[in-house]
Design a protein around this motif. Structure first.
Motif, short mmCIF file in Angstrom:
data_model
loop_
_atom_site.label_atom_id
_atom_site.label_comp_id
_atom_site.label_asym_id
_atom_site.label_seq_id
_atom_site.Cartn_x
_atom_site.Cartn_y
_atom_site.Cartn_z
N PRO A 165 44.24 39.29 42.28
CA PRO A 165 44.53 40.62 41.72
C PRO A 165 45.35 41.53 42.62
CG PRO A 165 42.24 40.02 41.34
CD PRO A 165 42.80 39.00 42.27
N GLY A 166 45.20 41.43 43.93
CA GLY A 166 46.03 42.24 44.84
C GLY A 166 45.76 43.72 44.77
N ARG A 167 44.55 44.13 44.33
CA ARG A 167 44.26 45.55 44.15
C ARG A 167 43.54 46.17 45.34
NH1 ARG A 167 42.35 43.69 38.73
NH2 ARG A 167 40.31 43.64 39.73
N ALA A 168 43.12 45.36 46.28
CA ALA A 168 42.37 45.85 47.44
C ALA A 168 41.09 46.58 47.00
CB ALA A 168 43.23 46.76 48.31
N ASP A 169 40.41 46.00 45.99
CA ASP A 169 39.18 46.62 45.49
C ASP A 169 37.95 45.74 45.70
OD1 ASP A 169 39.59 44.57 43.69
OD2 ASP A 169 39.75 45.85 41.92
N GLY A 170 38.07 44.76 46.60
CA GLY A 170 36.96 43.86 46.88
C GLY A 170 37.01 42.57 46.10
N ILE A 171 37.88 42.47 45.09
CA ILE A 171 38.05 41.23 44.32
C ILE A 171 39.32 40.56 44.82
CG2 ILE A 171 38.18 40.18 42.04
CD1 ILE A 171 35.62 41.75 42.49
#
Length: 220
Positions: A165-171
């Motif tokens: 995902p590349g969102r830097a949200d822990g996923i």
């Protein structure tokens, strides 16, 4: 924490794997978007669904950090759980059907969030990838043999995939991603049997009316 169900969506043929999905059945109890975003962040699943009207199939979808008008695996999971003929999302109405143990939804490719589809030469290359730095949503894939339990006809394409995902949200990596598989189906114009993550399985089929079906097994 608000009451919620946890499903596994896109399980393998033996019932393992699948991407965990949070489902808040009493969506009106968490009415404000900022409250929903906070719940999704605390749950920490790739996506969480809030059911605003179970009979109508009205749902609202969140990642840990943002709201999505449409997403594949939350729709498949919600369709299985609610047992409705259609879902109503912010992007549009999603048709639902069931075929044995597989739950199918039908959606438009332009409803899917943007993804970078990056093809590799072999499944071993995909397996060996490191998690890329945050920035873009990357769907890494390679053509492979079709698993033996699939019977989609001669034009089916087997795919090995991983989603970052590349969102830097822990996923850092998504176990199974319906929207990315939908986009790949639109690009190739053929039905797919996708093995993603540790062993999750996603089925897709392009339809003559321009919609694309996404299907999979769901379990609690």
């Amino acid at each position: 924490m608000v009451d919620h169900e946890v499903l596994r969506v896109f399980c393998s043929a033996d019932g393992r794997f699948g991407n965990r999905l949070g489902v808040v059945l009493d969506g009106p109890a968490v009415a404000a978007r900022d409250e929903r975003q906070a719940v999704a962040g605390k749950l920490g699943f790739s996506e969480t669904v809030f059911v605003d009207d179970a009979e109508r199939g009205l749902i609202d979808i969140y990642t840990p950090t943002l709201r999505l008008p449409f997403a594949g695996y939350p729709c498949v999971g919600a369709a299985w759980l609610l047992g409705v003929p259609e879902l109503v999302t912010a992007a549009g109405t999603v048709a639902v059907r069931r075929d044995g143990e597989v739950t199918w939804i039908a959606a438009r490719a332009d409803w899917a969030p943007p993804r970078t589809l990056r093809e590799y030469g072999s499944s071993s290359e995909v397996d060996g990838l490191e998690v890329p730095p945050p920035g873009e949503w990357i769907y890494a894939w390679a053509r492979t043999d079709v698993p033996g339990d699939a019977s989609f006809g001669a034009d089916v394409v087997g795919v090995r995939a991983r989603g970052f995902p590349g969102r830097a949200d822990g996923i850092d990596e998504d176990e199974a991603t319906g929207a990315a598989a939908l986009l790949l189906t639109a690009e190739l114009g053929r039905p797919l049997v996708v093995t993603q993550g540790r062993g999750s399985q996603i089925f897709t089929r392009p339809r003559a009316d321009g919609l694309i079906e996404i299907g999979g097994r769901v379990s609690r």
